[in-house]
Design a protein around this motif. Structure first.
Motif, PDB file in Angstrom:
ATOM      1  N   HIS A  10       0.827  -1.205   0.000  1.00 51.46           N
ATOM      2  CA  HIS A  10       0.000   0.000   0.000  1.00 51.46           C
ATOM      3  C   HIS A  10       0.862   1.255   0.000  1.00 51.46           C
ATOM      4  O   HIS A  10       0.525   2.249  -0.652  1.00 51.46           O
ATOM      5  CB  HIS A  10      -0.906  -0.013   1.238  1.00 51.46           C
ATOM      6  CG  HIS A  10      -2.118  -0.868   1.061  1.00 51.46           C
ATOM      7  ND1 HIS A  10      -3.101  -0.981   2.007  1.00 51.46           N
ATOM      8  CD2 HIS A  10      -2.513  -1.663   0.028  1.00 51.46           C
ATOM      9  CE1 HIS A  10      -4.055  -1.799   1.574  1.00 51.46           C
ATOM     10  NE2 HIS A  10      -3.703  -2.220   0.375  1.00 51.46           N
ATOM     11  N   VAL A  11       1.967   1.220   0.748  1.00 57.99           N
ATOM     12  CA  VAL A  11       2.858   2.385   0.783  1.00 57.99           C
ATOM     13  C   VAL A  11       3.412   2.661  -0.612  1.00 57.99           C
ATOM     14  O   VAL A  11       3.395   3.808  -1.090  1.00 57.99           O
ATOM     15  CB  VAL A  11       4.012   2.147   1.787  1.00 57.99           C
ATOM     16  CG1 VAL A  11       5.054   3.250   1.679  1.00 57.99           C
ATOM     17  CG2 VAL A  11       3.468   2.091   3.214  1.00 57.99           C
ATOM     18  N   ILE A  12       3.896   1.627  -1.295  1.00 59.63           N
ATOM     19  CA  ILE A  12       4.463   1.812  -2.633  1.00 59.63           C
ATOM     20  C   ILE A  12       3.396   2.291  -3.609  1.00 59.63           C
ATOM     21  O   ILE A  12       3.622   3.197  -4.418  1.00 59.63           O
ATOM     22  CB  ILE A  12       5.100   0.487  -3.118  1.00 59.63           C
ATOM     23  CG1 ILE A  12       6.298   0.140  -2.242  1.00 59.63           C
ATOM     24  CG2 ILE A  12       5.524   0.595  -4.578  1.00 59.63           C
ATOM     25  CD1 ILE A  12       6.878  -1.224  -2.526  1.00 59.63           C
ATOM     26  N   GLY A  13       2.201   1.697  -3.541  1.00 59.51           N
ATOM     27  CA  GLY A  13       1.125   2.101  -4.444  1.00 59.51           C
ATOM     28  C   GLY A  13       0.714   3.545  -4.245  1.00 59.51           C
ATOM     29  O   GLY A  13       0.486   4.283  -5.212  1.00 59.51           O
ATOM     30  N   ARG A  14       0.610   3.966  -2.995  1.00 53.20           N
ATOM     31  CA  ARG A  14       0.197   5.335  -2.726  1.00 53.20           C
ATOM     32  C   ARG A  14       1.265   6.344  -3.126  1.00 53.20           C
ATOM     33  O   ARG A  14       0.956   7.405  -3.659  1.00 53.20           O
ATOM     34  CB  ARG A  14      -0.146   5.475  -1.245  1.00 53.20           C
ATOM     35  CG  ARG A  14      -1.490   4.865  -0.893  1.00 53.20           C
ATOM     36  CD  ARG A  14      -1.748   4.803   0.586  1.00 53.20           C
ATOM     37  NE  ARG A  14      -3.126   4.404   0.850  1.00 53.20           N
ATOM     38  CZ  ARG A  14      -3.531   3.818   1.966  1.00 53.20           C
ATOM     39  NH1 ARG A  14      -2.659   3.548   2.919  1.00 53.20           N
ATOM     40  NH2 ARG A  14      -4.801   3.501   2.122  1.00 53.20           N
TER      41      ARG A  14
ATOM     42  N   ALA B 179      -4.807  -2.681  -3.681  1.00 49.40           N
ATOM     43  CA  ALA B 179      -4.943  -3.989  -3.046  1.00 49.40           C
ATOM     44  C   ALA B 179      -4.312  -5.074  -3.921  1.00 49.40           C
ATOM     45  O   ALA B 179      -3.631  -5.977  -3.420  1.00 49.40           O
ATOM     46  CB  ALA B 179      -6.411  -4.297  -2.792  1.00 49.40           C
ATOM     47  N   ARG B 180      -4.513  -4.974  -5.224  1.00 50.40           N
ATOM     48  CA  ARG B 180      -3.893  -5.936  -6.131  1.00 50.40           C
ATOM     49  C   ARG B 180      -2.371  -5.781  -6.123  1.00 50.40           C
ATOM     50  O   ARG B 180      -1.636  -6.784  -6.115  1.00 50.40           O
ATOM     51  CB  ARG B 180      -4.431  -5.744  -7.548  1.00 50.40           C
ATOM     52  CG  ARG B 180      -3.895  -6.759  -8.545  1.00 50.40           C
ATOM     53  CD  ARG B 180      -4.525  -6.593  -9.913  1.00 50.40           C
ATOM     54  NE  ARG B 180      -4.249  -5.274 -10.488  1.00 50.40           N
ATOM     55  CZ  ARG B 180      -4.579  -4.918 -11.713  1.00 50.40           C
ATOM     56  NH1 ARG B 180      -5.221  -5.772 -12.492  1.00 50.40           N
ATOM     57  NH2 ARG B 180      -4.295  -3.711 -12.170  1.00 50.40           N
TER      58      ARG B 180
ATOM     59  N   VAL C 155      -8.926   2.973  -7.687  1.00 47.39           N
ATOM     60  CA  VAL C 155      -7.566   3.175  -7.171  1.00 47.39           C
ATOM     61  C   VAL C 155      -7.307   2.269  -5.978  1.00 47.39           C
ATOM     62  O   VAL C 155      -6.247   1.636  -5.860  1.00 47.39           O
ATOM     63  CB  VAL C 155      -7.362   4.664  -6.796  1.00 47.39           C
ATOM     64  CG1 VAL C 155      -6.065   4.835  -6.015  1.00 47.39           C
ATOM     65  CG2 VAL C 155      -7.343   5.526  -8.046  1.00 47.39           C
ATOM     66  N   HIS C 156      -8.285   2.146  -5.055  1.00 48.07           N
ATOM     67  CA  HIS C 156      -8.127   1.269  -3.903  1.00 48.07           C
ATOM     68  C   HIS C 156      -8.010  -0.190  -4.333  1.00 48.07           C
ATOM     69  O   HIS C 156      -7.204  -0.950  -3.765  1.00 48.07           O
ATOM     70  CB  HIS C 156      -9.309   1.441  -2.949  1.00 48.07           C
ATOM     71  CG  HIS C 156      -9.235   2.702  -2.135  1.00 48.07           C
ATOM     72  ND1 HIS C 156      -8.334   2.875  -1.107  1.00 48.07           N
ATOM     73  CD2 HIS C 156      -9.943   3.860  -2.207  1.00 48.07           C
ATOM     74  CE1 HIS C 156      -8.493   4.077  -0.567  1.00 48.07           C
ATOM     75  NE2 HIS C 156      -9.465   4.698  -1.225  1.00 48.07           N
TER      76      HIS C 156
END
Length: 750
Positions: free
Chosen positions: A269-273, A347-348, A342-343
């Motif tokens: 989640h950190v990397i995605g955000r 998650a993926r 986006v969420h």
């Protein structure tokens, strides 16, 4: 009585002290300039560039910028340098690798005043003229000033922050705007030429007019091509610089976040955000910039359309306005769907990251099927929301399409009707010119309307990035605070600490003192607070109450970078970077020599297996340390902690992953490792703590006892119980207690 000569090798008391190396003087000069602005830096924090003999102005500027100052290296001529009479200290680079501090200048007298960087601020400067300075000065200077606010390091990342980043490139923006305005003016001429060709050349069959118009078209086309190329080049440079600046800032912000934040968040989640910030960057330097530039065409061309036909111009503006209204109506529903998409994508992405990071566990436990099933579920969820967004956008595009078709096709029919009925003053050529310009006017209007639609996705992406990047950082603690000489004396006074969300204290009124050079063991049952003490010592958690002092200085007053660089830390599970053995040992001090690496490896008991490796210290360690054993990885981590010769070492279950032989080797070296430094050793294996000067027994966050091993065996029930549990193998087969147990029970006579 005659004085005897001093023995060979003895220092002459009358001799002047030896002066540091030129490169060290250059570092002291940069540090003095920063100190003038209230930014205290440690020259030991400077990391030289590979192959660099002396620190370059660019390297010094990067170092000072990381420490909280604003620095810039540049080349100056004497005539500009001598006019800098009201400036703070300027660092002048000398040819021998050293530097001087220019503290004043007088253009009329043609002199500057230099101060020795190693002297104090009150030392008398020396006047130097151009001739003398030119013999030693390279022409390079380092300008340092106070950062107006740590602002930029900690300012919230939002649209205003991104706008400030873009506005930093004012010069490039000015040139791009100027080129766009000229291109907008040039855009009027092709339709005018078409109108002239239809009305004059074709109708009157005038070859001379055609030749003249052809010449004009060639000249205008040449300038349009040239300006278009220049604008694209400027835009490319602008976007590249913005991309680099945003990337550097985002990564620095990520590194400034406290460890506690990463412990509470999923890495995926950190990397995605964080990656979402690049969608915002692409929007600002792509669609937003292009639409902004196209507006100049609108400003220039729209009045000309009204000149050709006010009726058709109003129709064009009305159709574009209708498109904007449709976009605004659909903005809310589309924005909600984009947020869910986006969420789902994050998650993926988290599943992908966890799968790659834990691939060894997945393979060894045959977890491919459940991971595949989880990936399928996340992919299906992401696909469903993507489909929902696409369908909603498709509906909006379908509603908008009639208005676009009217602008592209309907206007010409209305114009033809006006010409046939005499409802307007325009002719055939004017109608063709209007159609050519009408498309150029409608495009920015439609783009501006659709820009509002893109704002939904951008706003969502920026919000997701802000959830990570706008967290409180350690920037101030990393760049400010005291930098005392660390000796290693520790003092805990009424220290209490509770983890966020926990109901009970992890540390409850902890009190103890140890002098510098002490080897302290921390023991206790799981959850007793041993590792929490090491976290507080490293500054990972600072929200404790009470007083925790290092050499009499409150730990929260010490510069966090200085504090952590003064510690050597070895954890239970240590991470090695992909690279050579030597690179991993010198990770914190890349400028150290091979002799330093060998010394640290020998102390850690790693020398013998390193020398058996194919390339020795240049052996490549693969990602995840797959080509070395757990014990070897642990000993390399110990060597990495020892390489900078810290005054205080923390070993948190550092020998738990070692085999008995390796553990015995490290334990045998502990006395050598601990010589001249304070050591805090956390271990469940009490046998490795027997030689400690003091052992602190903890239970439920409290200090139960503090004493050497023999004393604890006699008076501390918890310690005696733990010792007997771990040393049952020493009991005799007949059931009689072994020496250790009998000693604990007082059964051995002296």
């Amino acid at each position: 009585m005659a004085q005897s000569d001093p023995p060979p090798g003895a220092a002459d008391p009358a001799a002047p002290p030896e002066r540091p190396a030129p490169t060290t003087i250059r570092l002291h000069a940069a540090a003095a300039a920063a100190r003038y602005h209230g930014v205290d830096v440690d020259i030991r924090d400077f990391v030289a560039e590979p192959g660099e003999v002396a620190p370059s102005p660019a390297a010094l500027a990067r170092w000072l910028n990381d420490q909280g100052a604003v620095a810039r290296g540049m080349r100056l001529k004497w005539r500009y340098l001598v006019r800098m009479h009201n400036t703070p200290p300027v660092v002048l680079m000398f040819r021998d690798g050293s530097a001087g501090l220019m503290v004043a200048a007088d253009a009329e007298r043609g002199v500057v005043w230099l101060r020795d960087p190693l002297g104090d601020a009150g030392s008398t400067p020396v006047a130097v003229d151009e001739l003398r300075l030119s013999q030693v000065w390279t022409g390079d200077v380092l300008l340092v000033k106070r950062r107006r606010d740590l602002a930029e390091a900690d300012a919230p990342i939002d649209f205003a922050w991104l706008a400030r980043m873009v506005l930093r490139e004012r010069r490039a923006l000015r040139d791009i705007v100027l080129a766009s305005m000229v291109l907008s003016v040039l855009a009027i001429f092709p339709p005018l030429i078409v109108m002239q060709v239809v009305d004059r050349v074709v109708n009157f069959r005038s070859m001379a007019t055609l030749v003249s118009i052809t010449a004009i078209v060639c000249v205008l086309s040449f300038y349009e091509i040239l300006l278009t190329y220049a604008r694209r080049e400027l835009t490319l440079v602008l976007t590249t610089r913005l991309d680099t600046r945003i990337s550097l800032h985002v990564f620095n912000r990520l590194l400034a976040l406290p460890l506690e934040f990463f412990e509470r968040q999923q890495a995926g989640h950190v990397i995605g955000r964080v990656s979402a910030i690049y969608k915002v960057k692409d929007f600002m330097t792509g669609k937003l910039l292009n639409t902004f530039l196209d507006l100049f065409t609108l400003v220039v061309v729209l009045p000309f359309l009204f000149y050709l036909s006010a009726t058709l111009a109003w129709m064009t503006v009305a159709a574009a306005g209708a498109i904007g209204l449709v976009v605004v109506v659909f903005m809310g529903p589309v924005g909600a769907l984009i947020g869910r998409k986006v969420h789902a994508d994050m998650a993926r992405g988290s599943v992908m990251y966890e799968t790659v990071a834990g691939i060894r566990t997945i393979k060894t436990l045959a977890l491919e099927r459940p991971r595949r099933q989880l990936w399928d579920e996340r992919s299906a969820e992401s696909a469903l929301w993507s489909l929902a967004v696409g369908r909603m956008t498709n509906v909006a595009s379908t509603v908008v399409m009639p208005f676009e078709l009217f602008i592209n096709r309907g206007i010409i029919l209305v114009g033809a009707y006006l010409i046939l009925t005499g409802g307007g003053q325009m002719g055939g050529g004017a109608l063709m010119a209007f159609m050519m310009l009408g498309g150029r006017v409608a495009a920015p209007l439609i783009g501006l309307a659709r820009l509002l639609d893109d704002l939904n996705e951008v706003r969502t992406a920026l919000g997701e990035a802000g959830l990570v990047l706008n967290q409180p950082t350690e920037s101030r603690a990393l760049t400010s605070g005291l930098r005392p000489d660390i000796r290693g004396a520790l003092s805990f006074t009424d220290v209490n600490f509770t983890y966020p969300g926990a109901a009970t204290r992890a540390l409850d009124n902890v009190n103890f003192d140890i002098p510098a050079g002490t080897m302290l063991g921390l023991v206790g049952r799981s959850g007793s607070g041993k590792s929490t003490i090491t976290r507080l010592l490293q500054g990972v958690s600072r929200s404790y109450s009470g007083y925790l002092k290092l050499d009499g200085v409150d730990l929260r007053e010490i510069n966090l970078t200085h504090l952590r660089r003064s510690f050597g830390v070895v954890l239970q599970d240590n991470f090695l970077f992909r690279g050579t053995v030597r690179d991993n040992i010198t990770a914190g001090r890349p400028g150290l020599t091979l002799d330093d690496v060998v010394r640290a490896a020998r102390l850690a008991g790693a020398e013998e297996f390193i020398e058996r490796m194919p390339a020795g210290y240049e052996t490549w360690i693969e990602e995840g340390s797959t080509n070395i054993s757990g014990g070897q990885r642990q000993r390399l981590a110990i060597a990495r902690a020892l390489i900078c010769d810290p005054r205080l070492m923390i070993l948190d279950e550092a020998t738990s992953a070692l085999d008995p032989e390796s553990e015995a080797l490290v334990n045998a070296n502990l006395q050598r490792i601990g010589r001249g430094r304070t050591m805090v050793i956390v271990s469940h294996r009490l046998s490795s703590l027997v030689e400690c000067d003091q052992i602190c027994v903890m239970d439920q966050g409290r200090v139960v006892d503090l004493a050497p091993h023999e004393v604890l065996l006699e008076r501390c029930a918890i310690y005696r119980t733990l010792w007997l549990q771990q040393n049952r193998h020493q009991a005799a087969p007949s059931g009689r207690a072994g020496p250790a147990a009998m000693l604990a029970e007082g059964g051995i006579e002296p």
